[in-house]
Design an enzyme around this catalytic site. Structure first.
Site, PDB file in Angstrom:
ATOM      1  NE  ARG A 169      59.091 -72.647 103.615  1.00  0.00           N
ATOM      2  CZ  ARG A 169      58.738 -73.863 104.024  1.00  0.00           C
ATOM      3  NH1 ARG A 169      57.547 -74.337 103.737  1.00  0.00           N
ATOM      4  NH2 ARG A 169      59.589 -74.608 104.704  1.00  0.00           N
ATOM      5  CG  LEU A 205      68.985 -70.299 102.652  1.00  0.00           C
ATOM      6  CD1 LEU A 205      69.858 -69.486 101.704  1.00  0.00           C
ATOM      7  CD2 LEU A 205      67.955 -69.390 103.311  1.00  0.00           C
ATOM      8  CG  ASP A 206      62.410 -73.139 102.211  1.00  0.00           C
ATOM      9  OD1 ASP A 206      62.754 -74.135 102.872  1.00  0.00           O
ATOM     10  OD2 ASP A 206      61.550 -72.329 102.592  1.00  0.00           O
ATOM     11  N   PRO A 207      64.630 -74.316  98.453  1.00  0.00           N
ATOM     12  CG  PRO A 207      64.213 -76.368  97.402  1.00  0.00           C
ATOM     13  CD  PRO A 207      63.962 -75.615  98.687  1.00  0.00           C
TER      14      PRO A 207
END
Length: 316
Positions: A180, A46-48
């Site tokens: 995104r 997962l992205d930060p």
């Protein structure tokens, strides 16, 4: 003399509710330390910025993490219209600002175009590799490299809220889908730009949302164990889901222990009632002990593919 292993042979899957602001690998390392596990691996970063479900496989469960990497995912996302960023989320720099002239009907029509199977070009700010380096390293240097489009499937995408310049959506998609990128593409389709301000993964495969725990939950149990002078595993291990939970969608082949012993020694076996082809989940005996994943060979036998190695806690 055999080298002493660092950690204990704990096996299972823990569903972590990843907090925002830290990487998936940082989360993994914290869980590995808390469980004092020999081996650990996550099942899709997962992205930060993102929060939510991050299944972490411990011990022998790491052998089956690929099945979770390949599974469907569910997300809740909030996007801001009118601003496009270089990362397609709020961690990046705004590169374009445009007026928002969008009504709900137009928004819903554009969202509907993402349903089904399409080609998606991954963001430059992703962990995919080009010539051995992650794309985000090139992006940080201002270098854009060619990326091949990939087939993705959006099973459902629903508009939950549209207020001012904020859009909230729920997405159920196949592996490898970049939310995104969907958000950025939606913004361009609407002619105003958009970027992600909030992203939460609410589902991986069929794991129950309510079984997620936080790092703080685990640390509190560790502290409790120390206060009560108990072995931490007494409080931590009950939170683990069985390692075959990663492969629950595979058809089960249950066999008598004698046949299972052959399989565990690498030998294919004939099992009455087994499927004619494909990948299977192998279990042994009336207690249905999970022994690994196999495949049906050309002779119709169940052949081992990934096997569980059984070791006691004391064998460290």
């Amino acid at each position: 003399m055999a080298r002493r292993r660092k950690g204990r042979p704990v096996n299972g899957v823990i569903l972590i509710d990843k907090p925002t602001g830290i990487t998936s690998n940082d989360t993994l390392q914290k869980v590995k330390r808390i469980y004092f596990a020999e081996k650990a691996g996550h099942t899709g970063a997962l992205d930060p910025l993102a929060t939510g479900m991050l299944p972490i496989c411990l011990g022998e469960a790491t052998k089956f993490s690929q099945f979770l990497l390949d599974s469907d995912k569910r997300y809740r996302v909030v996007a801001k219209l009118g601003e496009r960023t270089n990362t397609s989320d709020s961690d990046g720099e705004v590169v374009q600002t445009r007026e928002v002239k969008v009504d709900r009907g137009q928004l819903e029509r554009c969202i509907a175009k993402f349903r089904g199977t399409t080609d998606q070009i991954p963001s430059m700010f992703s962990a995919l590799k080009y010539q051995g380096r992650p794309l985000y390293e090139y992006a940080r240097e201002g270098i854009e490299v060619p990326r091949e489009s990939r087939k993705i499937t959006v099973y459902s995408i629903e508009l939950l809220r549209f207020e001012g310049h904020e859009v909230e959506m729920e997405v159920h998609c196949s592996k490898g889908t970049y939310i995104r990128t969907i958000t950025d593409d939606l913004g361009e389709m609407l002619g105003c730009g958009a970027h992600v301000t909030y992203l939460r993964r609410t589902g991986v495969s069929n794991y129950p949302y309510e079984n997620m725990v936080t790092i703080e939950d685990l640390e509190a149990l560790l502290e409790q164990a120390h206060r009560e002078e108990r072995a931490p595993r007494e409080l931590l291990d009950p939170l683990l889901m069985p390692m075959d939970s990663a492969v629950q969608d595979l058809p089960e082949v249950n066999m008598i222990p004698e046949l299972a012993d052959h399989v565990l020694h690498g030998q294919p076996v004939q099992v009455f009632g087994a499927p004619q082809d494909g990948i299977v989940r192998m279990t042994s005996g009336d207690e249905r002990l999970f022994i690994g994943v196999g495949h049906i060979d050309d002779d119709g036998r169940v052949a081992p593919k990934r096997l569980v190695v059984f070791r006691d806690e004391e064998e460290k």
